[in-house]
Design a protein around this motif. Structure first.
Motif, short mmCIF file in Angstrom:
data_model
loop_
_atom_site.label_atom_id
_atom_site.label_comp_id
_atom_site.label_asym_id
_atom_site.label_seq_id
_atom_site.Cartn_x
_atom_site.Cartn_y
_atom_site.Cartn_z
N SER A 1 9.44 1.97 1.02
CA SER A 1 10.20 2.70 0.61
C SER A 1 9.43 4.08 0.86
O SER A 1 8.64 4.26 0.80
CB SER A 1 9.62 2.13 -1.09
N VAL A 2 10.54 4.62 0.97
CA VAL A 2 10.20 6.09 0.88
C VAL A 2 10.66 7.01 -0.39
O VAL A 2 12.12 7.27 -0.41
CB VAL A 2 10.89 6.43 2.51
N ASP A 3 9.86 7.60 -1.32
CA ASP A 3 10.01 8.14 -2.63
C ASP A 3 10.55 7.07 -3.39
O ASP A 3 12.27 7.92 -4.01
CB ASP A 3 11.17 9.18 -2.13
N GLY A 4 11.03 5.46 -3.26
CA GLY A 4 11.51 4.91 -3.72
C GLY A 4 13.06 4.46 -3.50
O GLY A 4 13.43 4.11 -4.08
N LYS A 5 13.29 5.14 -2.09
CA LYS A 5 14.44 4.71 -1.40
C LYS A 5 14.20 3.50 -0.61
O LYS A 5 13.16 3.69 0.22
CB LYS A 5 15.40 6.07 -0.93
N VAL A 6 14.49 2.76 -0.24
CA VAL A 6 14.23 1.19 0.15
C VAL A 6 15.24 1.11 1.60
O VAL A 6 16.32 1.24 1.53
CB VAL A 6 14.23 -0.21 0.26
N TYR A 7 14.13 0.99 2.65
CA TYR A 7 15.10 1.33 4.20
C TYR A 7 14.33 -0.12 4.56
O TYR A 7 13.00 -0.51 4.76
CB TYR A 7 14.62 1.69 5.24
N GLU A 8 15.18 -0.85 5.85
CA GLU A 8 14.97 -2.19 6.65
C GLU A 8 14.55 -1.37 7.48
O GLU A 8 15.23 -0.57 7.75
CB GLU A 8 16.26 -2.91 5.94
N ILE A 9 13.52 -1.79 7.74
CA ILE A 9 13.11 -1.05 9.38
C ILE A 9 12.68 -2.24 10.53
O ILE A 9 12.49 -3.39 10.11
CB ILE A 9 11.58 -0.30 9.33
N ASP A 10 12.23 -2.25 11.56
CA ASP A 10 11.56 -3.08 13.42
C ASP A 10 11.23 -1.54 13.14
O ASP A 10 11.76 -1.27 14.23
CB ASP A 10 12.81 -3.47 13.65
N PHE A 11 10.21 -1.75 13.22
CA PHE A 11 9.00 -0.83 13.62
C PHE A 11 7.98 -1.47 15.16
O PHE A 11 7.27 -2.00 14.77
CB PHE A 11 8.14 -0.27 12.90
N GLN A 12 8.35 -1.19 16.31
CA GLN A 12 6.96 -2.02 17.56
C GLN A 12 6.94 -0.89 18.56
O GLN A 12 7.45 0.22 18.29
CB GLN A 12 8.13 -2.85 18.44
N SER A 13 5.63 -1.23 19.19
CA SER A 13 4.55 -0.72 20.32
C SER A 13 5.09 -0.69 21.53
O SER A 13 5.85 -2.28 21.25
CB SER A 13 3.52 -0.14 20.00
N VAL A 14 5.89 0.47 22.36
CA VAL A 14 6.31 -0.57 23.49
C VAL A 14 5.32 -0.21 24.91
O VAL A 14 4.74 0.90 25.23
CB VAL A 14 7.43 0.95 24.29
N GLN A 15 4.77 -1.08 24.93
CA GLN A 15 3.98 -2.08 25.99
C GLN A 15 2.53 -0.97 26.09
O GLN A 15 2.26 -0.92 26.72
CB GLN A 15 4.39 -1.23 27.27
N ASP A 16 2.43 -1.01 24.87
CA ASP A 16 0.44 -0.43 25.00
C ASP A 16 0.59 1.01 24.76
O ASP A 16 -0.50 1.18 25.32
CB ASP A 16 -0.50 -1.08 24.63
N MET B 1 0.79 -1.00 0.22
CA MET B 1 0.18 -0.37 -0.01
C MET B 1 0.86 1.38 -0.30
O MET B 1 2.13 1.50 0.91
CB MET B 1 -0.74 0.02 1.51
N LYS B 2 0.36 2.28 -0.56
CA LYS B 2 1.61 3.11 -1.37
C LYS B 2 0.89 4.42 -0.44
O LYS B 2 -0.39 5.06 0.17
CB LYS B 2 1.67 3.92 -2.47
N ASP C 1 6.50 -4.78 2.90
CA ASP C 1 6.27 -5.92 3.76
C ASP C 1 6.83 -5.71 5.20
O ASP C 1 6.74 -4.33 4.75
CB ASP C 1 7.53 -7.24 3.28
N GLU C 2 6.92 -6.65 6.55
CA GLU C 2 6.66 -6.39 7.02
C GLU C 2 8.12 -5.47 7.89
O GLU C 2 7.91 -4.72 8.51
CB GLU C 2 6.90 -7.87 8.20
N LYS C 3 9.39 -5.67 6.89
CA LYS C 3 10.10 -5.41 7.61
C LYS C 3 10.99 -4.60 6.27
O LYS C 3 11.85 -3.76 6.98
CB LYS C 3 11.52 -6.39 7.14
N ASN C 4 10.17 -3.52 4.88
CA ASN C 4 11.14 -3.03 4.45
C ASN C 4 10.10 -2.24 3.63
O ASN C 4 8.05 -2.38 3.71
CB ASN C 4 11.45 -3.83 3.31
#
Length: 165
Positions: free
Chosen positions: A23-38, A1-2, A18-21
């Motif tokens: 793209s921002v303005d065409g550049k791909v970033y590997e990420i891990d994004f998690q909520s901390v204790q709700d 989804m864009k 996907d869950e770990k990647n």
């Protein structure tokens, strides 16, 4: 989804790959994004660098406190942006407005007729696309000048559906 993300007047095109990647303005970033204790606190690991962000939704906008700086971001998916454009976001309150289909679809209902007075926000056309019904509303007060479609018609993206003057 864009998504179209606007921060300080600058638009970024963000695509969740996907869950770990992302793209921002065409550049791909590997990420891990998690909520901390709700909590409204998030841990972001991007390209091996760790960030802590405080995220809060406020009246449709997102406030993000990151590294001591507060950012306000507006996030819209492509569909929302097309619908707003079709509804005439930012249209002048005078002159003729041509409602165009924001996407290809099927006309489900046209609850207005030529000569009818409409108020800003009134539903002009209900368009079904991708199994979702979208209410296309008037961006201004006026009179329906010309209706070019009727229930059951198939329409293409950017096709003029009706005019309000």
């Amino acid at each position: 989804m864009k998504y179209i993300v606007t921060v300080d007047g600058h638009e970024y095109i963000v695509e969740v790959l996907d869950e770990k990647n992302i793209s921002v303005d065409g550049k791909v970033y590997e990420i891990d994004f998690q909520s901390v204790q709700d909590q409204p606190v998030y841990s972001l690991l991007m390209e091996g660098i760790s960030y802590e962000a405080y995220v809060n939704e406020d009246d449709g906008n997102w406030e993000v406190l990151l590294r001591g700086d507060l950012y306000t971001a507006q996030v819209e998916d492509e569909r929302e942006k097309r619908l707003k454009a079709a509804a005439g976001a930012g249209v002048a309150a005078t002159g003729e407005f041509h409602l165009k289909a924001p996407m290809p679809g099927l006309i489900v209902n046209v609850p207005v007729e030529e000569g009818q007075m409409v108020a800003k926000g009134d539903v002009l056309v209900i368009l079904e696309s991708m199994k979702m019904q979208n209410e296309l509303r008037s961006p201004m007060e006026g009179r329906v000048a010309r209706v070019r479609v009727r229930s059951g018609d198939s329409v293409e993206q950017k096709e003029t559906l009706l005019s309000v003057e």
